[in-house]
Design a protein around this motif. Sequence first.
Motif, PDB file in Angstrom:
ATOM      1  N   ARG A 159      45.786  25.154  27.052  1.00  0.00           N
ATOM      2  CA  ARG A 159      45.987  25.925  25.828  1.00  0.00           C
ATOM      3  C   ARG A 159      45.106  25.398  24.698  1.00  0.00           C
ATOM      4  O   ARG A 159      44.511  26.180  23.944  1.00  0.00           O
ATOM      5  CB  ARG A 159      47.455  25.873  25.417  1.00  0.00           C
ATOM      6  N   ARG A 162      41.500  26.460  25.433  1.00  0.00           N
ATOM      7  CA  ARG A 162      41.277  27.885  25.210  1.00  0.00           C
ATOM      8  C   ARG A 162      41.226  28.214  23.717  1.00  0.00           C
ATOM      9  O   ARG A 162      40.374  29.001  23.277  1.00  0.00           O
ATOM     10  CB  ARG A 162      42.373  28.698  25.901  1.00  0.00           C
ATOM     11  N   TRP A 211      38.342  31.431  39.942  1.00  0.00           N
ATOM     12  CA  TRP A 211      37.684  31.692  38.658  1.00  0.00           C
ATOM     13  C   TRP A 211      38.332  32.855  37.914  1.00  0.00           C
ATOM     14  O   TRP A 211      37.665  33.618  37.225  1.00  0.00           O
ATOM     15  CB  TRP A 211      36.197  31.954  38.841  1.00  0.00           C
ATOM     16  N   ASP A 212      39.658  33.000  38.034  1.00  0.00           N
ATOM     17  CA  ASP A 212      40.343  34.046  37.270  1.00  0.00           C
ATOM     18  C   ASP A 212      40.415  33.714  35.790  1.00  0.00           C
ATOM     19  O   ASP A 212      40.469  34.613  34.949  1.00  0.00           O
ATOM     20  CB  ASP A 212      41.772  34.231  37.813  1.00  0.00           C
ATOM     21  N   GLU A 213      40.458  32.411  35.469  1.00  0.00           N
ATOM     22  CA  GLU A 213      40.567  31.970  34.078  1.00  0.00           C
ATOM     23  C   GLU A 213      39.471  30.942  33.792  1.00  0.00           C
ATOM     24  O   GLU A 213      39.730  29.770  33.567  1.00  0.00           O
ATOM     25  CB  GLU A 213      41.946  31.346  33.808  1.00  0.00           C
ATOM     26  N   LEU A 215      36.777  28.645  31.900  1.00  0.00           N
ATOM     27  CA  LEU A 215      36.695  28.062  30.562  1.00  0.00           C
ATOM     28  C   LEU A 215      35.273  28.021  30.025  1.00  0.00           C
ATOM     29  O   LEU A 215      35.082  27.920  28.806  1.00  0.00           O
ATOM     30  CB  LEU A 215      37.271  26.643  30.578  1.00  0.00           C
ATOM     31  N   LYS A 256      41.970  28.632  39.724  1.00  0.00           N
ATOM     32  CA  LYS A 256      41.742  29.693  38.746  1.00  0.00           C
ATOM     33  C   LYS A 256      40.706  29.284  37.699  1.00  0.00           C
ATOM     34  O   LYS A 256      40.080  30.140  37.081  1.00  0.00           O
ATOM     35  CB  LYS A 256      43.054  30.044  38.051  1.00  0.00           C
ATOM     36  N   HIS A 257      40.532  27.969  37.488  1.00  0.00           N
ATOM     37  CA  HIS A 257      39.564  27.492  36.504  1.00  0.00           C
ATOM     38  C   HIS A 257      38.302  26.930  37.158  1.00  0.00           C
ATOM     39  O   HIS A 257      37.423  26.425  36.441  1.00  0.00           O
ATOM     40  CB  HIS A 257      40.197  26.393  35.640  1.00  0.00           C
ATOM     41  N   SER A 326      49.901  31.693  40.974  1.00  0.00           N
ATOM     42  CA  SER A 326      48.644  32.050  40.311  1.00  0.00           C
ATOM     43  C   SER A 326      48.859  33.089  39.216  1.00  0.00           C
ATOM     44  O   SER A 326      48.276  33.001  38.137  1.00  0.00           O
ATOM     45  CB  SER A 326      47.650  32.573  41.351  1.00  0.00           C
ATOM     46  N   SER A 330      48.670  32.390  34.617  1.00  0.00           N
ATOM     47  CA  SER A 330      47.896  33.121  33.608  1.00  0.00           C
ATOM     48  C   SER A 330      48.732  33.431  32.376  1.00  0.00           C
ATOM     49  O   SER A 330      48.210  33.509  31.261  1.00  0.00           O
ATOM     50  CB  SER A 330      47.339  34.418  34.213  1.00  0.00           C
ATOM     51  N   ASP A 334      48.508  31.251  28.137  1.00  0.00           N
ATOM     52  CA  ASP A 334      48.206  32.055  26.963  1.00  0.00           C
ATOM     53  C   ASP A 334      48.753  31.336  25.738  1.00  0.00           C
ATOM     54  O   ASP A 334      49.966  31.115  25.652  1.00  0.00           O
ATOM     55  CB  ASP A 334      48.838  33.441  27.099  1.00  0.00           C
TER      56      ASP A 334
END
Length: 524
Positions: A159, A162, A211-213, A215, A256-257, A326, A330, A334
């Motif tokens: 967090r 992001r 690689w859904d999220e 950075l 995911k990252h 997963s 996400s 947030d």
Amino acid sequence: MANSYRNSNPPNRRPNSKDKDEEREEIWKPMLDSISSGKRLPEKSLLVLGGTSVTQREFLESVSTDPTSNRRPPDRGRKPPIANQFALGYTYQDVLDTDHEVDTLARLSLYLLANPSPSFTPLIKPYLNPRTLPHTLVVILLDWNHPWLWIRQLRDWIRVLRSLILSLDDASKEVLEENITTLQDKGRNMGGGEGNSALENVKVPLGPGEWDEPLGIPLCVVCQNADKIETLERERGWKEEEFDFILQYLRTILLKHGSSLVYTMPTAPGSLQTLIHSTLGIKSSLKQKQLKHNVTDRDRVLVPPNWDSWAKIRILREGFDVEGVSEKWSVDIDPPRHMRPTANGQATAGAEEHANGQSSPEEEEEGGTATSIYEDTIRNPESEFKLTTLHSKQANGLEVTSQDPQEFLNEQVAILETLRREDEQEAKAKASRKEPEPAYRARTEDVSGVVEEHIGPVQFNMGGIQVNADEMVKRLQDREAGRANEPEAPSSPSANPDPNKMDNEKLMSFFSGLISKGPTSTTK
């Protein structure tokens, strides 16, 4: 002719000092420039998040330890200091070549931050710019002493990252977009690390959950003190199911990252240095070190970037909900309202409360998050019986606050003084109150009777013969009673008293005294 000859330089004329200086400058200037450009070190940055001042120092030692020889390079008499006691810390390391340890490959600048409070993000922001972002790696430190806190710690740090990325300028965001493309394609060719010419340009497509999220900055998670795994198994009763669950959870989230994962311990840093250097593009000209994944040895796990997948995660143990974790992750990462950056890049009000461990109303309302699912399975043994509702206002995280030792001792002194005064008053009352003698004797006889019931008859040795005092007294009493019943003979005034009667009375008095003294009169 004379004038022209006088103005021209003859070929055999010796050059003057000015000509020599110009010639020397023309020779050395390009040589010095070439040496200066060759000695200009590549600058790499490492942003280390989490841990404590002690574990951060252990990480720095592990990064500088060569995995092949398991030793650190010499300090050369100028070991850089480490400043990581307050807020944002800093130090640096010179990356030396593997064999010679003379040639310097790069200068590694390390920025250390232990607290995920959004108030510290303005300290990091100046070091993330278009020039440094392509050469920066983010490392999040986790500790095997507290594995039940890992997912919450990861959530807080993601967090922070992001919100920090959202506050960067447009030029930096463009560099981040370019980094994402480069990182996604790095090492994904079908030829593998050997560079097979036929499949070198064939890229492996992204799988589900990869690689859904992103950075925009490469990420590496380091789980320190892996030697504590045996302690958890021995003292906490953990089994392979718990360790596999933790590993599957971490790999699903980090996939995911596009992050890498490595387990380390102080005595065996493993491939940490190789992983850090390869991610930052620091390569030795003498010896190329290869990264080899390891997901079977529970204390030596290594997951390189762009290697993992959902299928590989499922193989570890069946029944793990990869899709559910997963998807929920996400939502977890947030940033809530109090962490979203404003126009100046600062976090809004309420960030300090979150940093102190207090949940926002948004987090209290949501249920079944990725963090809560993990914590329901991997429970915190230190808070199995929660008392936080009784001490909800404590910011230090302690459930019970102990009393100050000096205050406790002062209270005990007052209590002892009160008891002493009560004892003195009771002693004075007993001294002023005189009880009659018969009552005391009656009480003594009652007590002696109780004692006789417990210890039995009083016996003593007389001339080698064991004599029962109670039985002897009874015989004397019977004898006196028999004598009393006999008719008395007429006595004369000059008659002497019966000596036998006097002896019996003395014996009776003697044995009665032995009985009244209780167990102390017993002779063995």
